[in-house]
Design a protein around this motif. Structure first.
Motif, PDB file in Angstrom:
ATOM      1  N   SER A   1       2.667   3.968  -4.322  1.00  0.00           N
ATOM      2  CA  SER A   1       3.900   3.256  -4.383  1.00  0.00           C
ATOM      3  C   SER A   1       4.321   2.830  -5.936  1.00  0.00           C
ATOM      4  CB  SER A   1       4.018   1.810  -3.486  1.00  0.00           C
ATOM      5  OG  SER A   1       3.113   0.939  -3.880  1.00  0.00           O
ATOM      6  N   GLY A   2       5.373   2.251  -6.313  1.00  0.00           N
ATOM      7  CA  GLY A   2       5.597   1.996  -7.643  1.00  0.00           C
ATOM      8  C   GLY A   2       5.561   0.228  -7.892  1.00  0.00           C
ATOM      9  N   ALA A   3       4.914  -0.465  -6.935  1.00  0.00           N
ATOM     10  CA  ALA A   3       4.957  -1.979  -6.953  1.00  0.00           C
ATOM     11  C   ALA A   3       4.410  -2.426  -8.314  1.00  0.00           C
ATOM     12  CB  ALA A   3       4.606  -2.304  -5.604  1.00  0.00           C
ATOM     13  N   GLY A   4       4.884  -3.366  -8.513  1.00  0.00           N
ATOM     14  CA  GLY A   4       4.255  -4.272  -9.719  1.00  0.00           C
ATOM     15  C   GLY A   4       3.092  -4.740  -9.517  1.00  0.00           C
ATOM     16  N   GLY A   5       2.427  -5.644 -10.441  1.00  0.00           N
ATOM     17  CA  GLY A   5       1.066  -6.336 -10.309  1.00  0.00           C
ATOM     18  C   GLY A   5       0.864  -7.180 -11.319  1.00  0.00           C
ATOM     19  N   GLY A   6      -0.383  -7.563 -11.254  1.00  0.00           N
ATOM     20  CA  GLY A   6      -1.024  -8.495 -12.293  1.00  0.00           C
ATOM     21  C   GLY A   6      -2.086  -7.932 -13.158  1.00  0.00           C
ATOM     22  N   GLY A   7      -2.194  -8.253 -14.286  1.00  0.00           N
ATOM     23  CA  GLY A   7      -3.663  -7.750 -15.024  1.00  0.00           C
ATOM     24  C   GLY A   7      -3.354  -6.372 -15.302  1.00  0.00           C
ATOM     25  N   ALA A   8      -4.495  -5.608 -15.199  1.00  0.00           N
ATOM     26  CA  ALA A   8      -4.704  -4.328 -15.482  1.00  0.00           C
ATOM     27  C   ALA A   8      -4.030  -3.454 -14.481  1.00  0.00           C
ATOM     28  CB  ALA A   8      -5.995  -3.835 -15.540  1.00  0.00           C
ATOM     29  N   GLY A   9      -3.288  -3.982 -13.571  1.00  0.00           N
ATOM     30  CA  GLY A   9      -2.881  -3.254 -12.350  1.00  0.00           C
ATOM     31  C   GLY A   9      -1.470  -3.387 -12.330  1.00  0.00           C
ATOM     32  N   VAL A  10      -0.648  -3.416 -13.573  1.00  0.00           N
ATOM     33  CA  VAL A  10       0.787  -3.414 -13.659  1.00  0.00           C
ATOM     34  C   VAL A  10       1.360  -2.193 -13.970  1.00  0.00           C
ATOM     35  CG1 VAL A  10       2.733  -4.277 -15.088  1.00  0.00           C
ATOM     36  CG2 VAL A  10       0.784  -5.947 -14.717  1.00  0.00           C
ATOM     37  N   CYS A  11       2.584  -2.085 -13.044  1.00  0.00           N
ATOM     38  CA  CYS A  11       3.554  -0.981 -13.162  1.00  0.00           C
ATOM     39  C   CYS A  11       4.750  -1.340 -12.761  1.00  0.00           C
ATOM     40  CB  CYS A  11       2.947   0.268 -12.276  1.00  0.00           C
ATOM     41  SG  CYS A  11       3.148  -0.076 -10.728  1.00  0.00           S
ATOM     42  N   GLY A  12       5.772  -0.346 -13.422  1.00  0.00           N
ATOM     43  CA  GLY A  12       7.037  -0.540 -13.354  1.00  0.00           C
ATOM     44  C   GLY A  12       7.880  -0.260 -14.486  1.00  0.00           C
ATOM     45  N   ARG A  13       9.024  -0.964 -14.700  1.00  0.00           N
ATOM     46  CA  ARG A  13       9.835  -0.707 -15.916  1.00  0.00           C
ATOM     47  C   ARG A  13       9.511  -1.505 -16.983  1.00  0.00           C
ATOM     48  NH1 ARG A  13      15.019   1.322 -14.180  1.00  0.00           N
ATOM     49  NH2 ARG A  13      15.216   1.024 -11.931  1.00  0.00           N
ATOM     50  N   ALA A  14       9.325  -0.969 -17.998  1.00  0.00           N
ATOM     51  CA  ALA A  14       8.879  -1.438 -19.544  1.00  0.00           C
ATOM     52  C   ALA A  14       9.633  -2.656 -19.643  1.00  0.00           C
ATOM     53  CB  ALA A  14       9.024  -0.524 -20.605  1.00  0.00           C
ATOM     54  N   ALA A  15      11.119  -2.809 -19.500  1.00  0.00           N
ATOM     55  CA  ALA A  15      11.809  -3.815 -19.771  1.00  0.00           C
ATOM     56  C   ALA A  15      11.443  -5.080 -18.807  1.00  0.00           C
ATOM     57  CB  ALA A  15      13.382  -3.600 -19.637  1.00  0.00           C
ATOM     58  N   GLU A  16      10.914  -4.644 -17.569  1.00  0.00           N
ATOM     59  CA  GLU A  16      10.614  -6.173 -16.711  1.00  0.00           C
ATOM     60  C   GLU A  16       9.185  -6.439 -17.089  1.00  0.00           C
ATOM     61  OE1 GLU A  16      10.851  -4.393 -12.751  1.00  0.00           O
ATOM     62  OE2 GLU A  16      13.013  -3.991 -13.041  1.00  0.00           O
ATOM     63  N   TYR A  17       8.170  -5.791 -17.532  1.00  0.00           N
ATOM     64  CA  TYR A  17       6.922  -6.089 -18.051  1.00  0.00           C
ATOM     65  C   TYR A  17       6.602  -5.784 -19.214  1.00  0.00           C
ATOM     66  CZ  TYR A  17       6.597  -5.939 -12.833  1.00  0.00           C
ATOM     67  OH  TYR A  17       6.801  -6.144 -11.433  1.00  0.00           O
ATOM     68  N   PRO A  18       7.251  -6.513 -20.300  1.00  0.00           N
ATOM     69  CA  PRO A  18       7.243  -6.135 -21.784  1.00  0.00           C
ATOM     70  C   PRO A  18       5.831  -6.143 -22.304  1.00  0.00           C
ATOM     71  CG  PRO A  18       8.510  -8.115 -21.772  1.00  0.00           C
ATOM     72  CD  PRO A  18       8.365  -7.604 -20.140  1.00  0.00           C
ATOM     73  N   ASP A  19       5.016  -7.542 -21.936  1.00  0.00           N
ATOM     74  CA  ASP A  19       3.770  -7.553 -22.557  1.00  0.00           C
ATOM     75  C   ASP A  19       2.993  -6.883 -21.947  1.00  0.00           C
ATOM     76  OD1 ASP A  19       4.880  -9.946 -23.764  1.00  0.00           O
ATOM     77  OD2 ASP A  19       4.304 -11.299 -22.207  1.00  0.00           O
ATOM     78  N   ALA A  20       2.889  -6.447 -20.617  1.00  0.00           N
ATOM     79  CA  ALA A  20       1.792  -5.458 -19.952  1.00  0.00           C
ATOM     80  C   ALA A  20       2.145  -4.093 -20.634  1.00  0.00           C
ATOM     81  CB  ALA A  20       1.913  -5.385 -18.534  1.00  0.00           C
ATOM     82  N   PHE A  21       3.323  -3.781 -21.046  1.00  0.00           N
ATOM     83  CA  PHE A  21       3.655  -2.308 -21.423  1.00  0.00           C
ATOM     84  C   PHE A  21       3.082  -2.477 -22.788  1.00  0.00           C
ATOM     85  CE2 PHE A  21       6.929   0.335 -23.565  1.00  0.00           C
ATOM     86  CZ  PHE A  21       6.528   1.624 -23.106  1.00  0.00           C
ATOM     87  N   ALA A  22       3.332  -3.288 -23.645  1.00  0.00           N
ATOM     88  CA  ALA A  22       2.990  -3.317 -24.964  1.00  0.00           C
ATOM     89  C   ALA A  22       1.418  -3.268 -24.908  1.00  0.00           C
ATOM     90  CB  ALA A  22       3.418  -4.747 -25.849  1.00  0.00           C
ATOM     91  N   ALA A  23       0.723  -3.827 -24.233  1.00  0.00           N
ATOM     92  CA  ALA A  23      -0.924  -3.814 -23.939  1.00  0.00           C
ATOM     93  C   ALA A  23      -1.155  -2.630 -23.711  1.00  0.00           C
ATOM     94  CB  ALA A  23      -1.097  -4.998 -23.122  1.00  0.00           C
ATOM     95  N   PHE A  24      -0.569  -1.549 -22.632  1.00  0.00           N
ATOM     96  CA  PHE A  24      -0.897  -0.442 -22.175  1.00  0.00           C
ATOM     97  C   PHE A  24      -0.434   0.580 -23.460  1.00  0.00           C
ATOM     98  CE2 PHE A  24      -0.133   3.395 -19.324  1.00  0.00           C
ATOM     99  CZ  PHE A  24      -1.310   3.407 -19.246  1.00  0.00           C
ATOM    100  N   VAL A  25       0.718   0.711 -23.960  1.00  0.00           N
ATOM    101  CA  VAL A  25       1.199   1.410 -24.909  1.00  0.00           C
ATOM    102  C   VAL A  25       1.423   0.704 -26.247  1.00  0.00           C
ATOM    103  CG1 VAL A  25       3.023   3.159 -25.444  1.00  0.00           C
ATOM    104  CG2 VAL A  25       2.232   2.747 -22.980  1.00  0.00           C
TER     105      VAL A  25
END
Length: 729
Positions: A459-483
């Motif tokens: 499933s594409g549910a979001g999360g916290g820490g290293a387990g975040v997934c979803g739209r980059a616009a919704e999780y900008p900090d997690a996306f910047a850390a991953f990419v």
């Protein structure tokens, strides 16, 4: 264009939504497809047949799941992919068997990657480039080619390109032309942002053959603003003859399109383009060139194309500057244009563009006429070119193959034929030079590990820490850390780069690769002229042009000194490691003149220095109490190969190591030679005996040899005694 897979069920890059960032494919049909993106994996599909291909996922690539991959390339029989790990792991697969052949490391996070059938080049976040070379066409093992690495910058290397070296008889090619250039030569072109330098190496002999850079600008001068804009390269393309095309941009200003040919040591802003870009403030997202045209895609939905430019030569300094006439046209998408691809092999030359409006458009390169439209319904982020198709990747992980139809099919009313409304939209700008009203990309990412994805059932549910997934616009900090985004350089960054360079710059343990070939090299005058380009400060970068070119044309004395230094290093290493039996110290033969040379036979393993006399002395020193081969040593005497009887070993480890490293290939021939020798000796003895029986004068009779004494019982093994058979057959 028509879709190869059903429109409602394209290939999927990841278990849930994750945007495709790069696609690589083979040129021939049906293509091998490789994909990387914003998920912890690399994926590939291989066709089952040529006539009616089915694309099957390559299961062997699942073994590297868990790390995001930053780049992928498919060249010949190899697939090369670099992950985002701190050590910069680069995995190499054989596309025939899909077995992972090798994993090499760059020593730092990989920020740029390119590969050919023979070479792999990786730019790193530490500012150096590492190059590997393939052993041979039959042996796909890659070994590091430039030693030490090519340290060019203190900032990450974002542009490394490999291409064929076609420079025969070209104007300004005196640096590398003639005797040193062959039809199979390759060139590596590297752009460094901190010092604005573009350098080229001829890879056949590891020689630098051209470089061009800017002098450091004075603080606050107009040249500093130009240097800052030039340093912020968004996209770069390697064109014909080693020419690098770069598109730079800073927020709020117009983009800058430049070309640099380090081989000819010339470069400037692309002529005839600045007046078209002056009114634009939108960011360029993609670029491509085929030698006859340049295409640029923008965030505001514009596709700009300029005509033949590669034959342009800058006017002499005394002439009045004049912009040449350049053919051009522009088309439009209703969304940001994230991918363009030139198709010079298509009739008349064509251009493909793809955008966030969910369309892939095919244009006539010369006139800008809209020829076909593929309405995919999902945002297209990347394109790859095949001889008869395009491979498109989407923002939600879709992968689709678009087969290019013939002109006859298009004229007959194919479904991809554009409607009148689509033709009108393609000729009309959606906005007035801004991105307002234009659909922008909505990127997806998944930073979870494969175990976390499996536990969540895909499933594409979001999360916290290293387990975040979803739209980059919704999780900008997690996306910047991953990419991590490419850093926008500031004037302070350039000043820091200049200060670091002036103080010695670069990594003290790294340098510029030395060449080893006998090809053409730069003259002293050319070295001086290259340095004159940075006359304001000869140390404008950590890359020393004069040292680099001189290192690429070492004299015989220099080579002898380097060989002596290497031999001294080997001696020091061996003294530190000791000379214990069976230690395979290197893959190559170790050749040292030692005081032990008179102490018996040397182990036949080229990477071992053990001698039989030394082994016997050590065995006696362990308390054997005897003398002679095998006495008390419990295995001190060397053992010979039971098949060929031609080589001897100090240990079973050395025997197996030498078997792996080459004896396997020569053992049968040596055995045949030994057998022939024995037969020849036996025939000679029989002939001598026969001549004696006939009454002819011959040698005195030989008494029959006494029966050999039974071997002594083996002595008790010492604490580190060897235990293996005397004969290895």
């Amino acid at each position: 264009m028509e879709t190869f897979f059903p429109e409602d069920s394209p290939l999927r890059f990841w278990l849930c939504n994750a945007s495709v960032s790069q696609i690589a494919c083979t040129v021939t049909w049906p293509p091998i497809i490789a994909v990387t993106g914003y998920a912890p994996c690399v994926r590939a599909w291989a066709p089952t047949s040529r006539d009616e291909p089915e694309f099957k996922p390559v299961q062997q690539l699942l073994e590297v799941d868990g790390e995001r991959f930053v780049a992928v390339a498919v060249k010949g029989d190899l697939l090369v992919a670099a992950d985002a790990s701190p050590s910069g792991r680069i995995s190499i697969w054989d596309t025939a068997t899909w077995q992972r052949q090798q994993t090499v490391t760059a020593g730092a996070p990989v920020t740029a990657l390119d590969a050919s059938r023979t070479y792999i080049a990786a730019g790193t976040a530490a500012g150096y480039v590492r190059v590997w070379r393939r052993q041979s066409a039959a042996d796909a093992t890659f070994t590091q080619y430039f030693v030490p690495d090519v340290q060019l910058d203190t900032l990450p290397i974002c542009t490394v390109r490999l291409g064929p070296l076609r420079q025969q008889g070209a104007a300004g090619a005196g640096v590398e032309g003639g005797a040193g250039t062959t039809a199979s030569d390759s060139v590596m072109v590297v752009h460094t942002r901190g010092n604005g330098r573009v350098s080229a190496w001829r890879l056949s002999d590891a020689k630098i053959i051209g470089t061009l850079g800017r002098p450091p600008p004075a603080s606050g001068s107009p040249a500093q603003a130009e240097a800052l804009l030039s340093a912020n390269v968004v996209v770069a393309v390697l064109g014909r003859d080693g020419t690098l095309l770069t598109a730079s941009w800073l927020p709020g200003g117009p983009p800058l399109l430049q070309w640099v040919n380090p081989l000819a040591r010339s470069g400037s802003e692309v002529p005839g383009v600045s007046q078209h870009l002056a009114a634009l403030t939108s960011r360029p997202l993609c670029c491509d060139a085929d030698g006859n045209a340049i295409a640029l895609g923008f965030e505001d939905g514009t596709v700009w194309v300029w005509g033949v430019l590669h034959s342009y030569q800058p006017p002499p300094p005394s002439a009045a500057p004049a912009a040449p006439e350049t053919s051009h046209w522009r088309g439009y998408h209703r969304g940001a244009v994230g991918a363009v691809a030139c198709l010079p092999h298509r009739p008349g030359g064509q251009l493909a563009s793809a955008g966030a409006d969910g369309c892939v458009k095919l244009w006539a390169m010369g006139s800008g006429q809209l020829l076909a439209v593929a309405r995919l319904g999902w945002q297209v982020t990347s394109l790859a070119v095949n001889e008869v198709a395009l491979v498109a990747g989407g923002a939600e992980g879709q992968v689709q193959v678009l087969v290019l139809v013939s002109e006859e099919q298009a004229a007959a009313g194919h479904s991809s034929r554009p409607t009148e409304q689509e033709r009108a939209e393609a000729a009309t700008a959606p906005g007035s030079g801004s991105a307002a009203g234009v659909t922008q990309y909505n990127y997806w990412f998944d930073a979870r590990s494969p175990k976390q994805v499996a536990a969540a059932g895909g499933s594409g549910a979001g999360g916290g820490g290293a387990g975040v997934c979803g739209r980059a616009a919704e999780y900008p900090d997690a996306f910047a850390a991953f990419v991590p985004p490419r850093k926008q350089l500031t004037a302070a960054d350039l000043h820091q780069q200049q200060s670091s360079s002036s103080n010695g710059g670069g990594d003290g343990d790294r340098g510029v690769a030395d060449g080893g070939g006998s090809g053409a090299s730069a003259s002293e005058e050319e070295v001086e002229s290259a340095e004159a380009e940075g006359a304001a400060d000869p140390k404008a970068s950590s890359f020393n042009m004069k040292a680099a070119i001189k290192g690429a044309q070492r004299s015989a004395a220099d080579q002898a000194a380097a060989a002596e230094a290497e031999e001294a290093a080997k001696r020091a290493q061996l003294r530190a490691m000791g000379e214990a039996a069976g230690v395979a110290r290197s893959r190559g033969a170790v050749q040292l003149d030692s005081a032990t040379a008179a102490l018996g036979r040397k182990c036949s393993n080229p990477s071992c220095l053990q001698r039989e006399g030394v082994a016997e002395l050590r065995a006696a020193g362990r308390g054997g109490g005897g003398s002679g081969a095998g006495a008390g040593g419990g295995g001190a005497a060397f053992k010979r190969c039971g098949a060929c009887k031609s080589v001897v070993y100090c240990s079973a480890h050395c025997q197996s190591t030498h078997w792996r490293d080459g004896h396997k290939k020569e053992c049968a021939a040596l055995a045949a030679a030994w057998k022939a020798q024995q037969e020849a000796e036996a025939a000679a003895v029989a002939a001598a005996l026969a001549s004696g029986e006939d009454g002819e004068e011959g040698p005195p009779a030989v008494a029959p040899a006494a029966a050999p004494a039974p071997p002594p019982p083996p002595a008790a093994a010492g604490p580190i005694a060897d235990s293996f058979l005397t004969e290895l057959d």
